[in-house]
Every structure is written in C-alpha cells, then in structure tokens.
Scaffold this active site. Sequence first.
Site, short mmCIF file in Angstrom:
data_model
loop_
_atom_site.label_atom_id
_atom_site.label_comp_id
_atom_site.label_asym_id
_atom_site.label_seq_id
_atom_site.Cartn_x
_atom_site.Cartn_y
_atom_site.Cartn_z
N ASP A 67 0.83 -1.20 0.00
CA ASP A 67 0.00 0.00 0.00
C ASP A 67 0.87 1.26 0.00
O ASP A 67 2.08 1.20 0.25
CB ASP A 67 -0.95 0.00 1.21
N ASN A 133 -8.19 -3.17 14.07
CA ASN A 133 -9.56 -3.40 13.59
C ASN A 133 -9.63 -4.58 12.61
O ASN A 133 -10.66 -4.80 11.98
CB ASN A 133 -10.12 -2.12 12.94
N HIS A 135 -7.73 -4.97 9.85
CA HIS A 135 -7.34 -4.71 8.45
C HIS A 135 -6.05 -5.44 8.09
O HIS A 135 -5.19 -5.67 8.94
CB HIS A 135 -7.29 -3.21 8.14
N GLU A 140 -9.97 -2.09 4.98
CA GLU A 140 -10.64 -1.83 6.24
C GLU A 140 -11.87 -2.73 6.37
O GLU A 140 -12.34 -3.30 5.36
CB GLU A 140 -11.05 -0.35 6.30
C1 F6R Z 1 1.35 -1.52 6.25
C2 F6R Z 1 0.06 -2.20 6.28
C3 F6R Z 1 -0.77 -2.27 7.52
C4 F6R Z 1 0.01 -2.63 8.78
C5 F6R Z 1 -0.90 -2.66 9.99
C6 F6R Z 1 -0.14 -2.94 11.26
O1 F6R Z 1 1.94 -1.60 4.97
O2 F6R Z 1 -0.33 -2.68 5.28
O3 F6R Z 1 -1.80 -3.20 7.34
O4 F6R Z 1 0.63 -3.87 8.60
O5 F6R Z 1 -1.57 -1.43 10.11
O6 F6R Z 1 0.73 -1.86 11.51
P1 F6R Z 1 1.80 -1.89 12.70
O7 F6R Z 1 2.79 -2.93 12.34
O8 F6R Z 1 2.40 -0.50 12.69
O9 F6R Z 1 1.04 -2.22 13.94
#
Ligand code: F6R
Length: 243
Positions: A67, A133, A135, A140
């Site tokens: 992303d 959440n 994702h 989402e």
């Molecule tokens: C990042 C991504 C997100 C993160 C997720 C967890 O490229 O795709 O899905 O993997 O938000 O983020 P952290 O590791 O910061 O808790």
Amino acid sequence: MEVRIFKDKAALSDHIADFVIEEIRKKTSFNLGCATGSTYKGVYERLVKKHNEGRVSFGKVRTFNLDEYLDINKDHPEAYRNYMSRHFFDHVDINIANTHFPPTDEHAEYESYDGFIASQGGIDLQLLGIGTNGHIAFNEPGTPFTQKTHKIRLADATREANSRFFTSLSDVPRYAVTMGIDTILGAKRILLAASGKDKAAIVKTFLEGPISERVPASALKKHDDVVVVLDEAAAQDIERKHL
Ligand code: F6R
C-alpha cells in the site's frame, strides 16, 4: 493456518527474517510482497544485518509493497516508499528498479497493479501485519473480499493508530491505495505477523472467529499456505489447545 508463537518481538523478528531468507534461497528469482508499519521495522533491520554479514543477496529479488498513502507529499518520511528506502532498500543490494508500489497518480488505474504483479510471475511470499480493527494492507472492515488493488478512505481507527508516526492526527493522510484482499490471496505463500498486547483481541477474533468481511484478516482462512507469527503478548488471548 499454522500459528507460531515467540517470546517477544525480537524473537519474532529473528524468525521472520530467517524465514524470508530461507524462501529466497529456494528460488532463482523471488517476488516478495512487503508490508510497512512498526511490526516490520525489526524484520528489515535483521535482513539488512544478514545482508551485511554476507548471508543473503537481494539481487534476484523483486518487491511489491502492499500500500501507499495518496494525500501525502512524496518526500514525507512516512510515505511508504521512503519508509522502505530508509529501513531496507538503501542498505541492501536490491535493484531499485525492481521495487514496486501500487500506482498513486491521480488518474491511475489502480487495478493495473494486479496485472503487473501477475505479469512478473505473482508474489512468492506476502508479508502482512494486522490492524487493531482487523485490516490487512489497508483493507478496512467491510471491504469485499473480491476487491483488487483500489483506493480507500482510511478508517478513523487506522488514522488514530498511525498518528503516532505524524506530528498530529490532522497530518495523517485520509486516503491510500492498497492491494485488495483478492490480490493478497493470489500470493503463493502468506506470512502474517502480530506483536504486542494491543493486537491480542483482534488476533483472537481473526483466528477463532468466522470468516467475515467485518474482519478482513479472516479472509486468510481461504488460503491454504498461511503462517501466522505472533509474540506471546499478541497470542495471550488465544486458545492454545487448538494449536
Ligand atoms: C502496512 C500495512 C498495515 C500494517 C498494519 C499494522 O503496509 O499494510 O496493514 O501492517 O496497520 O501496523 P503496525 O505494524 O504498525 O502495527
């Protein structure tokens, strides 16, 4: 899904780095799906260290990030290309022309990323984190599992969680482009990592609950080669007897 539990984030990061290196060694060219966020910083740090020790080359590796933010200045340190350069690309022997992100131009056809990935042979190993959440990438809750790469509006919970990387909540981008669930399920192998007690509740829901678009990570149960790597804090609520 295979679940592996490690003592702490350091042990989890060691394991994932070794796992990635082992997978890269199996193939003459390798397509790695990359995630950003705090969970993966230690993993990239270890990959860089092992590269410096001569244990792995990324010369035959192509990367495809999950992303990228849309409404962010390209030079902002939290733009995901800059995160990847700072934590990984700048310190290893990867050819920067082989590092790919979803298209972010205003008029881009976001789905073209799926076709591009397929034209490169598909993703051999997709690394994923998980949001509190549920994702995965920036899919989402409520995102249809059939979605390919697309533009999304970030959930308030995601913007709040990511505000720790910005000076204030109002600086956190509102939009991003993300691989869809369908894109992710197209990977040959998937590794999802979760670390820390803040992830314990969602880890339990996704592992023990039903497959539901309300919990995007639950889509991984439809894939037959997924490894879930947890530290003890993230695993504290799950029923060990099923493992
Ligand atoms: C990042 C991504 C997100 C993160 C997720 C967890 O490229 O795709 O899905 O993997 O938000 O983020 P952290 O590791 O910061 O808790």
